[in-house]
Design an enzyme around this catalytic site. Structure first.
Site, PDB file in Angstrom:
ATOM      1  N   GLY A  17     -17.048   0.391 -77.115  1.00 34.14           N
ATOM      2  CA  GLY A  17     -18.004  -0.186 -78.055  1.00 34.14           C
ATOM      3  C   GLY A  17     -19.465   0.086 -77.749  1.00 34.14           C
ATOM      4  O   GLY A  17     -20.341  -0.656 -78.185  1.00 34.14           O
ATOM      5  N   ASN A  19     -21.268   2.412 -78.969  1.00 33.14           N
ATOM      6  CA  ASN A  19     -21.958   2.719 -80.243  1.00 33.14           C
ATOM      7  C   ASN A  19     -22.165   1.445 -81.060  1.00 33.14           C
ATOM      8  O   ASN A  19     -23.190   1.273 -81.711  1.00 33.14           O
ATOM      9  CB  ASN A  19     -21.148   3.749 -81.038  1.00 33.14           C
ATOM     10  CG  ASN A  19     -21.417   5.168 -80.550  1.00 33.14           C
ATOM     11  OD1 ASN A  19     -22.514   5.681 -80.696  1.00 33.14           O
ATOM     12  ND2 ASN A  19     -20.429   5.769 -79.936  1.00 33.14           N
ATOM     13  N   LEU A  89     -10.310   5.240 -83.229  1.00 30.32           N
ATOM     14  CA  LEU A  89      -9.388   6.355 -82.968  1.00 30.32           C
ATOM     15  C   LEU A  89      -8.307   6.552 -84.022  1.00 30.32           C
ATOM     16  O   LEU A  89      -7.653   7.582 -84.061  1.00 30.32           O
ATOM     17  CB  LEU A  89      -8.742   6.164 -81.585  1.00 30.32           C
ATOM     18  CG  LEU A  89      -9.713   6.273 -80.403  1.00 30.32           C
ATOM     19  CD1 LEU A  89      -8.997   5.969 -79.100  1.00 30.32           C
ATOM     20  CD2 LEU A  89     -10.360   7.659 -80.365  1.00 30.32           C
ATOM     21  N   HIS A 108     -19.323  11.454 -84.511  1.00 33.72           N
ATOM     22  CA  HIS A 108     -18.454  12.385 -83.779  1.00 33.72           C
ATOM     23  C   HIS A 108     -19.288  13.029 -82.675  1.00 33.72           C
ATOM     24  O   HIS A 108     -20.419  13.473 -82.942  1.00 33.72           O
ATOM     25  CB  HIS A 108     -17.875  13.449 -84.731  1.00 33.72           C
ATOM     26  CG  HIS A 108     -16.960  14.401 -84.049  1.00 33.72           C
ATOM     27  ND1 HIS A 108     -15.661  14.065 -83.724  1.00 33.72           N
ATOM     28  CD2 HIS A 108     -17.171  15.658 -83.592  1.00 33.72           C
ATOM     29  CE1 HIS A 108     -15.110  15.095 -83.089  1.00 33.72           C
ATOM     30  NE2 HIS A 108     -16.004  16.078 -82.995  1.00 33.72           N
TER      31      HIS A 108
HETATM   32  C1  GRF Z   1     -16.931   8.216 -77.119  1.00 30.68           C
HETATM   33  O1  GRF Z   1     -16.220   9.363 -76.698  1.00 30.68           O
HETATM   34  C2  GRF Z   1     -17.891   8.610 -78.186  1.00 30.68           C
HETATM   35  O2  GRF Z   1     -18.390   9.904 -77.938  1.00 30.68           O
HETATM   36  C3  GRF Z   1     -17.056   8.626 -79.420  1.00 30.68           C
HETATM   37  O3  GRF Z   1     -16.122   7.556 -79.238  1.00 30.68           O
HETATM   38  C4  GRF Z   1     -15.963   7.314 -77.827  1.00 30.68           C
HETATM   39  C5  GRF Z   1     -16.157   5.877 -77.448  1.00 30.68           C
HETATM   40  O4  GRF Z   1     -17.315   5.407 -78.001  1.00 30.68           O
HETATM   41  N1  GRF Z   1     -17.875   8.437 -80.598  1.00 30.68           N
HETATM   42  P1  GRF Z   1     -17.705   3.840 -77.849  1.00 30.68           P
HETATM   43  O5  GRF Z   1     -18.358   3.672 -76.514  1.00 30.68           O
HETATM   44  O6  GRF Z   1     -16.421   3.016 -77.974  1.00 30.68           O
HETATM   45  O7  GRF Z   1     -18.666   3.589 -78.972  1.00 30.68           O
END
Ligand code: GRF
Length: 202
Positions: A17, A19, A89, A108
């Site tokens: 999380g 992002n 995912l 992405h």
């Molecule tokens: C990371 O590999 C990021 O590059 C991709 O999703 C994965 C986990 O992101 N967007 P997060 O820390 O769960 O946001």
């Protein structure tokens, strides 16, 4: 003074999380035209704590045959305008995507079209970039359509690959220098378009 109408945002997560955290941290700053109203996870993940700490309603809907039906129900109940896939995912079906046409965005960790499409996620993306020997990589925010990583590009940001990079060091730099910067910016761009009744991409 009329209260500004904001786009109601749901963030979909599957992992750490970071992002989501970038969106939370930029709420009220870069992200002014949208408000994170809900976080949805398709599996147990530590992103849950980030939502809880920020006081954002959280729903864990186990991935599988009835994920989409349950997710759509809560999105409609919460009157969500924009879905942001942030380290999410699961692949969403064309039917799900059509309900929120041009109102789902994804981050992405490469400069699409490089290292994108089926099988390219997480560390695999950076492993492939290092294997190919690219000198520049980065991140992309795009509209989600029925083609994995295939929708119109909203924002991209480049990151230089360094001599001794490993997939892990490259992933962290792409997160810090690109993903956490362009996702809040793209969320603001799309939220503003939704509030103004304009197309979310040109
Ligand atoms: C990371 O590999 C990021 O590059 C991709 O999703 C994965 C986990 O992101 N967007 P997060 O820390 O769960 O946001």
């Amino acid at each position: 003074m009329r209260k500004a109408i904001k786009a109601r945002i749901a963030v979909f997560v599957s992992g750490g999380g970071s992002n989501l955290q970038a969106l939370i941290d930029q709420s009220g700053k870069t992200l002014k035209s949208g408000v994170i109203t809900l976080v949805v996870a398709d599996r147990p993940c530590s992103a849950r704590e980030r939502a809880r700490n920020a006081g954002i309603p959280f729903a864990e809907i186990q991935r599988g045959p009835d994920f989409e039906e349950k997710a759509l129900a809560i999105l409609q109940e919460r009157k969500i305008d924009l879905v942001i896939l942030a380290g999410f995912l699961s692949i969403l079906s064309a039917e799900f995507v059509s309900v929120y046409k041009d109102r789902i965005i994804n981050i992405h960790p490469s400069l699409i079209p490089a290292f994108a499409g089926p099988g390219y996620y997480g560390l695999r993306v950076h492993r492939a970039a290092l294997k190919r020997g690219v000198q520049i990589t980065g991140a992309t925010v795009h509209i989600v359509n029925e083609i994995p990583d295939g929708g119109p590009i909203i924002l991209q940001k480049a990151v230089a690959v360094r001599k001794h990079d490993t997939p892990e060091t490259l992933q962290l730099r792409v997160l810090k220098e690109a993903e956490w910067v362009i996702l809040p910016k793209a969320a603001e761009m799309v939220s503003k378009a939704i509030v103004k009744g304009e197309p979310t991409w040109k």
